[in-house]
Design an enzyme around this catalytic site. Structure first.
Site, PDB file in Angstrom:
ATOM      1  N   LYS A  31       0.804  -1.218   0.000  1.00  0.00           N
ATOM      2  CA  LYS A  31       0.000   0.000   0.000  1.00  0.00           C
ATOM      3  C   LYS A  31       0.842   1.275   0.000  1.00  0.00           C
ATOM      4  O   LYS A  31       0.487   2.238  -0.675  1.00  0.00           O
ATOM      5  CB  LYS A  31      -0.958   0.010   1.187  1.00  0.00           C
ATOM      6  CG  LYS A  31      -0.275   0.181   2.546  1.00  0.00           C
ATOM      7  CD  LYS A  31      -1.292   0.272   3.658  1.00  0.00           C
ATOM      8  CE  LYS A  31      -0.605   0.447   5.001  1.00  0.00           C
ATOM      9  NZ  LYS A  31       0.142   1.701   5.114  1.00  0.00           N
ATOM     10  N   THR A  32       1.967   1.268   0.740  1.00  0.00           N
ATOM     11  CA  THR A  32       2.799   2.476   0.779  1.00  0.00           C
ATOM     12  C   THR A  32       3.365   2.784  -0.598  1.00  0.00           C
ATOM     13  O   THR A  32       3.423   3.945  -1.024  1.00  0.00           O
ATOM     14  CB  THR A  32       3.941   2.316   1.804  1.00  0.00           C
ATOM     15  OG1 THR A  32       3.385   1.966   3.075  1.00  0.00           O
ATOM     16  CG2 THR A  32       4.726   3.607   1.940  1.00  0.00           C
ATOM     17  N   ASP A 215      -3.507   7.712   4.430  1.00  0.00           N
ATOM     18  CA  ASP A 215      -2.982   6.378   4.725  1.00  0.00           C
ATOM     19  C   ASP A 215      -3.635   5.855   6.011  1.00  0.00           C
ATOM     20  O   ASP A 215      -4.048   6.635   6.874  1.00  0.00           O
ATOM     21  CB  ASP A 215      -1.460   6.462   4.885  1.00  0.00           C
ATOM     22  CG  ASP A 215      -0.800   5.095   4.994  1.00  0.00           C
ATOM     23  OD1 ASP A 215      -1.414   4.098   4.558  1.00  0.00           O
ATOM     24  OD2 ASP A 215       0.327   5.025   5.502  1.00  0.00           O
ATOM     25  N   GLU A 216      -3.712   4.531   6.154  1.00  0.00           N
ATOM     26  CA  GLU A 216      -4.271   3.885   7.348  1.00  0.00           C
ATOM     27  C   GLU A 216      -5.659   4.450   7.676  1.00  0.00           C
ATOM     28  O   GLU A 216      -5.984   4.758   8.835  1.00  0.00           O
ATOM     29  CB  GLU A 216      -3.326   4.060   8.553  1.00  0.00           C
ATOM     30  CG  GLU A 216      -1.925   3.507   8.346  1.00  0.00           C
ATOM     31  CD  GLU A 216      -1.869   1.977   8.352  1.00  0.00           C
ATOM     32  OE1 GLU A 216      -2.941   1.342   8.420  1.00  0.00           O
ATOM     33  OE2 GLU A 216      -0.759   1.429   8.288  1.00  0.00           O
ATOM     34  N   GLN A 246      -7.646  -4.580   9.683  1.00  0.00           N
ATOM     35  CA  GLN A 246      -6.544  -4.193  10.569  1.00  0.00           C
ATOM     36  C   GLN A 246      -6.911  -2.997  11.444  1.00  0.00           C
ATOM     37  O   GLN A 246      -6.044  -2.287  11.937  1.00  0.00           O
ATOM     38  CB  GLN A 246      -5.286  -3.892   9.754  1.00  0.00           C
ATOM     39  CG  GLN A 246      -4.728  -5.100   9.023  1.00  0.00           C
ATOM     40  CD  GLN A 246      -3.379  -4.821   8.404  1.00  0.00           C
ATOM     41  OE1 GLN A 246      -2.361  -4.691   9.090  1.00  0.00           O
ATOM     42  NE2 GLN A 246      -3.343  -4.740   7.079  1.00  0.00           N
ATOM     43  N   ARG A 601       1.882 -10.690  10.411  1.00  0.00           N
ATOM     44  CA  ARG A 601       3.250 -10.128  10.525  1.00  0.00           C
ATOM     45  C   ARG A 601       4.270 -11.157  10.055  1.00  0.00           C
ATOM     46  O   ARG A 601       5.424 -10.807   9.780  1.00  0.00           O
ATOM     47  CB  ARG A 601       3.584  -9.764  11.980  1.00  0.00           C
ATOM     48  CG  ARG A 601       2.734  -8.704  12.667  1.00  0.00           C
ATOM     49  CD  ARG A 601       2.534  -7.475  11.847  1.00  0.00           C
ATOM     50  NE  ARG A 601       1.310  -7.580  11.066  1.00  0.00           N
ATOM     51  CZ  ARG A 601       1.014  -6.825  10.017  1.00  0.00           C
ATOM     52  NH1 ARG A 601       1.870  -5.923   9.607  1.00  0.00           N
ATOM     53  NH2 ARG A 601      -0.123  -6.987   9.359  1.00  0.00           N
TER      54      ARG A 601
END
Length: 671
Positions: A31-32, A215-216, A246, A601
């Site tokens: 995503k980044t 973002d997020e 998330q 993770r």
């Protein structure tokens, strides 16, 4: 611009610029990279960099985004581009516009400890119970995150406790305005208030922000959503990137339902799913998908990977907490020996901070280096807080918390009785402490020795304030350190000369940082620099902790956004994960998302462990494996109570021999 290295959904997300866009980005889906490539794409397509704003939640994420953009474009092309946290953007708005709400130039930003002290003092003044100040602080924060004003909180109070909290909230907001101070939540709430009350301010910022990237997004609260909606409502030029699976910060005010509000407020919303994961094996993703499918979803997605099936997910049922720590650490030792894996590739994740203790001991016993996330951040160090308090007081005379911190730093023999009298006098006169301490009525109430000490202090502050108007920030800081002989104070109060030297080095690093900021910032004034640093001190938290080649120990919350080859998700049992306080419907859904974050993770291997008994409240209690364990695909689990019955006697025998051989090798023994 070439986008061939992106997969088709990523390309679609980057090139969707003419309508509002929601990018549902699963864990490890890049995503980044999509956000940064989209910024470059917008500039490539002729959008002025100065009208593009990107916001996220941490300084670390903002720095990473900026670095990636700089690798794609030259600095001349990106001049004026804004990449910051939500709170930094709010602060930027308030530095220009807060005077409209009654604030003066040089407002201070209070950290959590300042807020708690302030509320404690206010509760005494208005005769409220002070045993539950921390709960009141959290409730006030929730009200601000939900954009609820003190008057509305008072009107909706349902019982005596919420009524008292609302009264305290009202007194607190009045006090903040009188002290020309704001807290962390005000940096979002007050800009939204400005946008609602002053259309010209909103028009001005809508003209500045021609394209907004968030973002997020799943972590936004109501106030943050209102800020986004206000800025983008006219042009609808918006891209938000997030993952509802998330969303694990409800306790901070995050609202996953903002995804649904986005669909309502931006009817032409384009939804793009990033489902290819570039981190984990198929087995790990299959477990994550099956687990999270038990939660309701506005949008369904299925993570997949081209990395192959990978190893089975191992389950360690353990006798007790010590046995669990021992099994995990011995397994790390075994993997390190067999595959020569660096320590930093291992992570032990847990639900709550206290769970780290057994693992720290076991790692120490086996001489394995480890690093616990959450050590003292740079701005949390005593010496940094001292100097920042002086600078806050110099730029904002109404900052009572700053004055109280440094009135006896270094020691001036101004006693607690004198300070209490000062606070009472200031409250009676409705003055800030800085004004009250100079008034004749206050000085006459003190004995001669205390009066001399206080006058020396006020003269020092007056002289330094005069210097603020004439000298640069670095010169001012050096003068301050010399006038109060801060190096001698460190020598006097630190436990060793080495500690004092390290503390002074930290102070000089701060001074150097202030000098550089004054050169680089849009607002080079000292109050602009100090406001920026005050916000940094809240946002940075433990981000200045440098990674080491050590096993990483952290909560699952702290691990969000990170990845490790080998993850041990420990304490995977009822009342731990899910937590005993979060077992209603909404709570269980968030706890399941938390387990999902922990699982995703892991890149190469995942181990889940739980104890059958634990010492709790001084008594031995029986524990059950987490209900989430039974929501995972059994065929992909390997553990004594899941797969042992499926193994033949020869397979069991061989595994025993392999384990024995590994342990002998680790101990350096031979046949």
């Amino acid at each position: 611009m070439n986008l061939k290295d992106l997969n088709p959904p990523q390309q679609q997300a980057v090139t969707c610029v003419d309508k509002p866009c929601l990018v549902l980005a699963g864990a490890g889906s890049g995503k980044t990279g999509v956000i940064t490539r989209k910024i470059a794409w917008l500039i490539h397509k002729g959008h002025a960099a100065g009208h593009i704003y990107a916001v996220t939640f941490t300084n670390k994420a903002a720095r990473e985004m900026r670095q990636r953009v700089n690798r794609l474009l030259d600095r001349k092309t990106t001049r004026g581009l804004s990449i910051s946290t939500f709170h930094s953007l709010g602060q930027r708005i308030l530095l220009r516009e807060s005077y409209r709400l009654g604030y003066r130039r040089g407002f201070s930003i209070m950290d959590a400890r300042d807020v708690e002290n302030c509320l404690d003092g206010l509760a005494h003044r208005i005769d409220l119970e002070t045993d539950y100040i921390r709960q009141a602080m959290y409730q006030i924060s929730r009200w601000k995150n939900d954009f609820i004003a003190p008057e509305a909180a008072m009107a909706s109070a349902e019982d005596a406790v919420s009524s008292d909290q609302a009264r305290l909230y009202h007194a607190y907001q009045q006090h903040l305005l009188a002290c020309n101070s704001m807290d962390f939540d005000d940096l979002i709430m007050l800009p939204v208030q400005l946008f609602r009350e002053y259309p010209e301010v909103l028009n001005n910022w809508q003209d500045r922000v021609r394209y907004l990237l968030v973002d997020e997004y799943q972590d936004t609260n109501i106030s943050q959503y209102e800020m986004v909606r206000a800025l983008c409502n006219i042009r609808q030029k918006l891209t938000v990137v997030g993952d509802d699976d998330q969303s694990i910060y409800a306790w901070r005010g995050a609202r996953p339902e903002n995804l649904q509000r986005l669909q309502q407020d931006f009817p032409s919303l384009e939804v793009i799913k990033l489902e290819q994961n570039y981190r984990s094996t198929s087995r790990i993703l299959g477990a994550a998908n099956q687990l999270i499918a038990n939660n309701p979803h506005l949008y369904d997605k299925q993570l997949w990977s081209a990395s192959g099936a990978g190893d089975l997910i191992r389950v360690f049922p353990c006798k007790n907490a010590d046995d669990e720590a021992s099994q995990v650490v011995v397994d790390i030792l075994s993997k390190r020996f067999q595959e020569n894996i660096p320590c930093s590739h291992f992570a032990i994740l847990y639900r709550s901070n206290f769970q780290s203790r057994n693992y720290e001991k076991a790692l120490r016993d086996h001489s394995i280096p480890y690093q616990v996330a959450g050590g003292n951040a740079f701005f949390e160090r005593r010496e940094i807080k001292d100097i920042m308090a002086y600078l806050r007081l110099l730029t904002n005379p109404d900052d009572d918390q700053a004055l109280l911190r440094i009135i006896n730093v270094p020691r001036r023999e101004i006693g607690t009785t004198s300070i209490r009298n000062l606070a009472d006098y200031a409250n009676t006169r409705k003055r800030s402490l800085d004004i009250a301490i100079r008034e004749l009525g206050m000085l006459e109430s003190l004995n001669r020795r205390a009066r001399i000490r206080i006058q020396e202090f006020t003269e020092l502050i007056t002289e330094l304030r005069h210097q603020v108007e004439h000298d640069d920030a670095m010169s001012l800081c050096r003068t301050l350190l010399a006038r109060i002989d801060y190096p001698a104070w460190l020598q006097e109060t630190c436990t060793s000369a080495k500690q004092a030297e390290a503390a002074l080095e930290n102070v000089m690093e701060l001074v150097s940082w202030i000098g550089n900021l004054q050169k680089d910032r849009e607002d080079p004034s000292l109050h602009g620099v100090i406001s920026h640093l005050s916000l940094m001190s809240i946002l940075e938290n433990s981000e200045d902790q440098k990674p080491q080649d050590a096993v990483q120990l952290m909560t699952i919350h702290a691990a969000k956004g990170l990845e490790f080859d080998h993850v041990y998700l420990v304490g995977f049992e009822e009342d731990s994960l899910p937590h005993h306080q979060s077992q209603n419907n909404d709570g269980i859904e968030e706890e399941r998302r938390l387990a999902y974050v922990g699982i995703t993770r892991a890149a190469v291997s995942l181990t889940l462990s739980y104890a059958k008994t634990r010492q709790k409240f001084g008594a031995l209690q029986h524990c059950e494996a987490s209900r989430f364990l039974y929501e995972l695909p059994e065929a992909d689990l390997e553990g004594a109570e899941h797969t042992a019955s499926k193994l033949s006697e020869s397979e069991k025998h061989q595994r025993g021999l392999d384990t024995f051989a590994d342990l002998k090798a680790l101990l350096g023994t031979t046949d």
